[in-house]
Design a protein around this motif. Sequence first.
Motif, PDB file in Angstrom:
ATOM      1  N   PRO A   1       0.948  -1.301   0.097  1.00 46.42           N
ATOM      2  CA  PRO A   1      -0.103   0.097   0.023  1.00 46.42           C
ATOM      3  C   PRO A   1       1.074   1.383   0.055  1.00 46.42           C
ATOM      4  O   PRO A   1       0.473   2.268  -0.605  1.00 46.42           O
ATOM      5  CB  PRO A   1      -0.863  -0.124   1.370  1.00 46.42           C
TER       6      PRO A   1
ATOM      7  N   VAL B   1       0.788   4.244  -2.973  1.00 47.17           N
ATOM      8  CA  VAL B   1       0.588   5.661  -2.626  1.00 47.17           C
ATOM      9  C   VAL B   1       1.743   6.413  -3.283  1.00 47.17           C
ATOM     10  O   VAL B   1       1.509   7.476  -4.016  1.00 47.17           O
ATOM     11  CB  VAL B   1       0.577   5.957  -1.125  1.00 47.17           C
ATOM     12  N   SER B   2       2.962   6.127  -3.049  1.00 53.83           N
ATOM     13  CA  SER B   2       4.174   6.813  -3.496  1.00 53.83           C
ATOM     14  C   SER B   2       4.163   6.967  -5.117  1.00 53.83           C
ATOM     15  O   SER B   2       4.384   7.764  -5.671  1.00 53.83           O
ATOM     16  CB  SER B   2       5.578   6.322  -3.195  1.00 53.83           C
TER      17      SER B   2
ATOM     18  N   ALA C   1       1.296   9.114  -6.366  1.00 47.65           N
ATOM     19  CA  ALA C   1       1.845  10.583  -6.162  1.00 47.65           C
ATOM     20  C   ALA C   1       2.522  11.037  -7.223  1.00 47.65           C
ATOM     21  O   ALA C   1       2.436  12.096  -7.981  1.00 47.65           O
ATOM     22  CB  ALA C   1       2.330  10.711  -4.801  1.00 47.65           C
TER      23      ALA C   1
ATOM     24  N   LEU D   1      -2.121  13.402  -2.589  1.00 52.79           N
ATOM     25  CA  LEU D   1      -1.465  12.030  -2.570  1.00 52.79           C
ATOM     26  C   LEU D   1      -0.025  12.077  -1.705  1.00 52.79           C
ATOM     27  O   LEU D   1       0.457  11.613  -1.103  1.00 52.79           O
ATOM     28  CB  LEU D   1      -1.281  11.454  -3.805  1.00 52.79           C
TER      29      LEU D   1
ATOM     30  N   LEU E   1      -0.604  12.471   1.902  1.00 56.88           N
ATOM     31  CA  LEU E   1      -0.691  11.121   2.462  1.00 56.88           C
ATOM     32  C   LEU E   1       0.768  10.420   2.439  1.00 56.88           C
ATOM     33  O   LEU E   1       1.163   9.684   3.620  1.00 56.88           O
ATOM     34  CB  LEU E   1      -1.731  10.527   1.654  1.00 56.88           C
ATOM     35  N   ASP E   2       1.390  10.426   1.455  1.00 55.44           N
ATOM     36  CA  ASP E   2       2.780   9.919   1.238  1.00 55.44           C
ATOM     37  C   ASP E   2       3.707  10.481   2.342  1.00 55.44           C
ATOM     38  O   ASP E   2       4.472   9.576   3.130  1.00 55.44           O
ATOM     39  CB  ASP E   2       3.225  10.269  -0.040  1.00 55.44           C
TER      40      ASP E   2
END
Length: 346
Positions: free
Chosen positions: A202, A206-207, A210, A331, A334-335
């Motif tokens: 996960p 995400v990375s 982004a 993103l 979040l990252d």
Amino acid sequence: MGGCAPKMSGTVTSRSLAWVSLLAATVTLFWSYTLPTVEFTQLASEPEIYSIWGGIEMLWLDDTPVLAAIVFLFSMVFPIGKLLVLSALLRRPRHAPAPQRTLLWVELLGKWSMLDVLIVGMFVGSIRLQLGPSVQLARGESHPGIVMFAGAIVISMLCTRLTARCSSPRGRGTGTEAGAPPPSAPGVPSASPERAPRAELPARLVSLAAGASLAAGLALPLFAVSKGFIFRNEVQLPATAWRMLQEQELVLAVSLLMFVVTLPVARSLNALWLRWRGAGPRGYRLAAALDEWAMLDVFALGLLVVSIKLEQLATTALLAGFWFTLAAAALAQLDAWMLRRDARRF
């Protein structure tokens, strides 16, 4: 050692540099408030010249009080408040405990004061409506006030780093032996010889999302500005910044290229490296430093303000790059949060 950090060139300490930068930022900031920042010219109309306060007043009179409040908060309340907080921190006794939570908030919120610079940059870059090389329907041009304001914000961010150094145990000359590694950014461990394990799926996704969203936002047009059936201008960030460089809008162009293109790309590449290769504390300290200076999130808010304001001047259509940029900003936040969480493993 008596100073708050190892002496530089035998005489200058981090604390004295912090005071000098604080004074420079204060003078430059209040000077910028007295100068015009942007000029807007339309065909057969008198030029409209705005200062920072004039721009806030214009937004208020144009029935956009929310935008006026946002620009007022980030252009006046935040910068002045940050200088007051830094002054209070620097006046603390050198042996006093470091207020790390206060420093963390100052570092996290400091870059948002660049919002007005990025708004003016995109506004000037977007308003290029002309018929041929000689007939201009509309044009935006920067003035010295925005240059001074940008300088004040950057100096204040440097002052924050110097103040954080003064507040660290090593900077005060206690609690850490000479030659120890430099203190980490708030929320990041200071030292460990170990490498972090490779990230779970996960976090990698995400990375990756982004980075892909950022690449799409930079490659695709953000919006199109048109005037009837006569003119249509699609605004793509790197191309717009490059054109501004050629038109001698150097500070605005460099601000966009540095804080919205180069540093966010570097932040994304570093995050991908951490996710796939793993790294020690230095990799996470670099991630924290890049998060502090990369301003994609600030730019995303600026895009919203610019798009609403442009709609009052011309027909504006939001394109794919606009939405990818907003997604990339969300993103990236979040990252960054996930990276800070992972850093606690050390």
